[in-house]
Each structure stands twice: as structure tokens, then as C-alpha cells.
Design a protein around this motif. Structure first.
Motif, PDB file in Angstrom:
ATOM      1  N   ARG A 193      17.600 -24.233 -10.663  1.00 35.56           N
ATOM      2  CA  ARG A 193      16.537 -23.235 -10.793  1.00 35.56           C
ATOM      3  C   ARG A 193      15.228 -23.818 -11.319  1.00 35.56           C
ATOM      4  O   ARG A 193      14.158 -23.424 -10.859  1.00 35.56           O
ATOM      5  CB  ARG A 193      17.003 -22.088 -11.697  1.00 35.56           C
ATOM      6  N   CYS A 241      13.532 -15.206  -3.917  1.00 39.01           N
ATOM      7  CA  CYS A 241      14.409 -16.054  -4.727  1.00 39.01           C
ATOM      8  C   CYS A 241      14.680 -15.439  -6.094  1.00 39.01           C
ATOM      9  O   CYS A 241      15.818 -15.411  -6.555  1.00 39.01           O
ATOM     10  CB  CYS A 241      13.799 -17.441  -4.880  1.00 39.01           C
ATOM     11  N   MET A 291      19.545 -26.873  -4.291  1.00 34.23           N
ATOM     12  CA  MET A 291      18.625 -26.881  -3.162  1.00 34.23           C
ATOM     13  C   MET A 291      18.745 -28.213  -2.427  1.00 34.23           C
ATOM     14  O   MET A 291      18.634 -29.279  -3.025  1.00 34.23           O
ATOM     15  CB  MET A 291      17.206 -26.654  -3.651  1.00 34.23           C
ATOM     16  N   TRP A 332       6.145 -28.996  -0.827  1.00 33.20           N
ATOM     17  CA  TRP A 332       7.248 -29.396  -1.707  1.00 33.20           C
ATOM     18  C   TRP A 332       7.217 -30.899  -1.974  1.00 33.20           C
ATOM     19  O   TRP A 332       7.556 -31.333  -3.070  1.00 33.20           O
ATOM     20  CB  TRP A 332       8.575 -29.013  -1.077  1.00 33.20           C
ATOM     21  N   SER A 362      13.692 -25.609  -8.438  1.00 30.86           N
ATOM     22  CA  SER A 362      13.318 -24.653  -7.397  1.00 30.86           C
ATOM     23  C   SER A 362      12.068 -23.880  -7.778  1.00 30.86           C
ATOM     24  O   SER A 362      11.220 -23.583  -6.928  1.00 30.86           O
ATOM     25  CB  SER A 362      14.482 -23.686  -7.142  1.00 30.86           C
TER      26      SER A 362
END
Length: 324
Positions: free
Chosen positions: A46, A317, A1, A62, A49
Motif C-alpha cells: 500500500r 483503490c 503490485m 509510475w 501503491s
């Protein structure tokens, strides 16, 4: 990401040499000599994320969860480095593993350094979060380490049951994914009920993730197919193999004979063993079990995340990861 990587690089920059270069190698930023890679390979983040997705939509949400997302990524790296040592894996995602390049003792200590760095980041969170995040992180390390102990204890055993194989498979990932989802909701100011629901979402997703990785070994095509069959090469009783051994018929007997053979398998033998696992119905069972874990995660998601936009991004996602 893209959002996470600059912050992950900054965190890794805190490590002393040579730990820093080893971590940079693990994250594929440099080669074995420390030379920056001209094209940085895209790798999955992951754990991080999941923290960000659980925290909300957009960069403002975020940003609140940034350090925690980096810490989650470091926890996954710790588990992967140690897991490769235990499984004696020479390659991860087409590249020599950390211990293959830097040696087993150094790789073990790198894993410890990554855990310490993750804990350092969590301790820098606001006081009302740091204690709970630290407690949950300690549980992650304890449970994932226990999974590694069980994995090592079962190495070479032909008497591993399906339930035991599933427990080991889940223990190496699902504590981390449970932490990641719960931590994101904590960063967003969620209620205790939402935090626990998020932990359940993460746990179910982690169980699915572990089985996705297993299924991916069987799904590799071409020249990489043989290299990807690490578990079969080492004759480990992973869930798919344990399930296949519960079946009846000639395919099961041939697979059992392969597992009891002590000779190093050649390429043809490995591919035949893969076909036997499939003939026993194990790959269909893997897909069904993955779908069941994913369905349970998605069913619990509304209790963890109230915002509809955030839930939609989360679902998108998870489903994209399920087919990647």
C-alpha cells in the motif's frame, strides 16, 4: 503490485547477507531457510501503491516515481518489523514474524537496514527532489518511532484514554501514508499546495488504515479468529477497547474484569472478550470512524490530484482497500 515487485526485489538485493535473506523472508519470497517459495504470496504494497497513484496514470508516470515507491514500501517494512517486536507478535498474516524466526536483535537491525536502504534510494533521485524527499522521510522515521515509543510506554496500562489510543494507532502508519502521497505528487512536479493536500489525503487514509487493521482482528472467522485477536490476548488498550470502556452497562464491566485479569486467556475467554467489545458498540464506532477518515481523504483529493483519470484510479483503490 506487479509493477513494483521487480524493483523492490532489486533494491533488497543490495542488502548484505544475512540482512538480505531476512528481508526476502519478510516479503515472502523465501522461507525461513532461504528456499524460494514456489508460490509467492500476494501481499499488500500500500505505501508503494500510494506513491504511484499520486504520481499519475500509466507506466510512464509510475516509472518517474519507481524508486520513491520502493522506498515507501521499505519504510512500511521497517515499521512492521519493529512493531511486531514491541507487540511480541509470533505471527503476521499466517506466517511466523521476522523476530520469531531470526531473533529480536537481528530483527531490530534489519529494521534499521531497511530505513537506510530507503534513504539510499531517495538520495539517488534528481537533486531538486532528493533533498525534500529526504527531509520528509526523516520526519516519517521520527514520527513513526515516537509512535512505537508511546505504544511501548502504554503497554500494560489500563489508564490509556481514547484520544491517546487513537494517537498511537495513527502514529504508527499515517506519517508513512502522508509521505507516500506527498512524494508521488512531488515526483509528478506538483505545486507546494498540491503536495500539502496530498499529505493530508495520505494522513487521513493512514488513520483509516490503522483502524481497518484493528477491525480485521474482530472480523476473522473460523479457527483463525482466536489467533487474530492479538491485541485482546495481550489486553492492550487499542481504540476499540478504549471506546468500549467509555460505555456503560454489564458488557463494559465484564470487559474491564477481563482486562484486569492476569491469567493467560483461553480461546473461550478471548472470543467472549471480542463479543463484549462488540456489545459495547465499538465495532460500529470503528466502521463509522473509518468512513469519516476515508471521506475526508476523498474530499481533499481534488486539491492534490488534478487529473481526472488519476483521481478515479486513486478513489477506486482506496475504496477497494476499505473493504479488503
Amino acid at each position: 503490485m506487479a509493477f513494483l515487485d521487480p524493483h523492490l526485489r532489486a533494491a533488497v538485493g543490495r542488502l548484505e547477507q544475512p540482512s538480505r535473506r531476512m528481508a526476502q523472508y519478510y516479503f515472502r519470497w523465501v522461507d525461513a531457510e532461504g528456499v524460494p517459495c514456489p508460490v509467492v504470496a500476494r501481499t499488500r504494497r500500500r505505501f508503494g501503491s500510494l506513491v504511484l497513484l499520486s504520481a499519475g496514470s500509466g507506466e510512464q508516470a509510475w516509472e518517474r516515481a519507481r524508486n520513491v515507491a520502493v522506498a515507501g514500501t521499505l519504510f512500511l517494512a521497517f515499521g512492521a518489523v519493529h512493531d511486531d517486536i514491541i507487540d511480541e507478535e509470533p505471527v503476521r498474516h499466517g506466517r511466523p514474524t521476522v523476530h520469531a524466526v531470526f531473533g529480536v536483535p537481528a530483527a531490530r537491525y534489519l529494521g534499521n537496514a531497511l530505513v537506510a536502504l530507503a534513504s539510499e534510494l531517495l538520495a539517488e533521485e534528481p537533486a531538486h527532489l532528493a533533498g525534500e524527499l529526504g527531509r520528509r522521510a526523516a520526519v516519517v522515521v521520527r514520527q513513526m518511532s515516537n509512535g512505537q515509543i508511546l505504544d511501548a510506554a502504554f503497554e500494560g496500562s489500563r489508564g490509556v484514554t481514547l484520544q491517546e489510543a487513537l494517537e498511537v494507532s495513527a502514529a504508527k502508519i499515517s506519517p508513512g501514508t502522508a509521505f507516500a502521497c506527498a512524494a508521488g505528487v512531488l515526483c509528478a512536479g506538483g505545486s507546494p499546495r498540491q503536495v500539502e493536500a496530498a499529505a493530508e489525503v495520505g494522513s487521513e487514509f493512514g488513520k483509516a488504515w490503522a483502524l481497518w487493521d484493528e477491525l480485521e482482528e474482530y472480523s476473522t472467522c473460523g479457527d483463525a479468529a482466536v489467533d487474530g485477536l492479538a491485541d485482546l490476548r495481550q489486553r492492550r488498550i487499542v481504540p476499540s477497547v478504549a471506546y468500549a470502556l467509555q460505555s456503560r452497562g454489564p458488557a463494559r464491566e465484564k470487559l474491564l474484569a477481563y482486562l484486569h485479569d492476569t491469567a493467560a486467556p483461553d480461546s473461550a475467554g478471548l472470543l467472549q472478550a471480542r463479543d463484549l467489545v462488540e456489545e459495547c458498540g465499538a465495532l460500529v464506532w470503528l466502521r463509522e470512524r473509518i468512513d469519516a477518515h476515508l471521506a475526508r481523504a476523498l474530499h481533499r483529493l481534488p486539491d492534490a490530484v488534478e487529473d481526472a483519470v488519476t483521481r478515479e484510479e486513486f478513489v477506486s483503490c482506496l475504496r477497494s482497500w476499505a473493504v479488503s
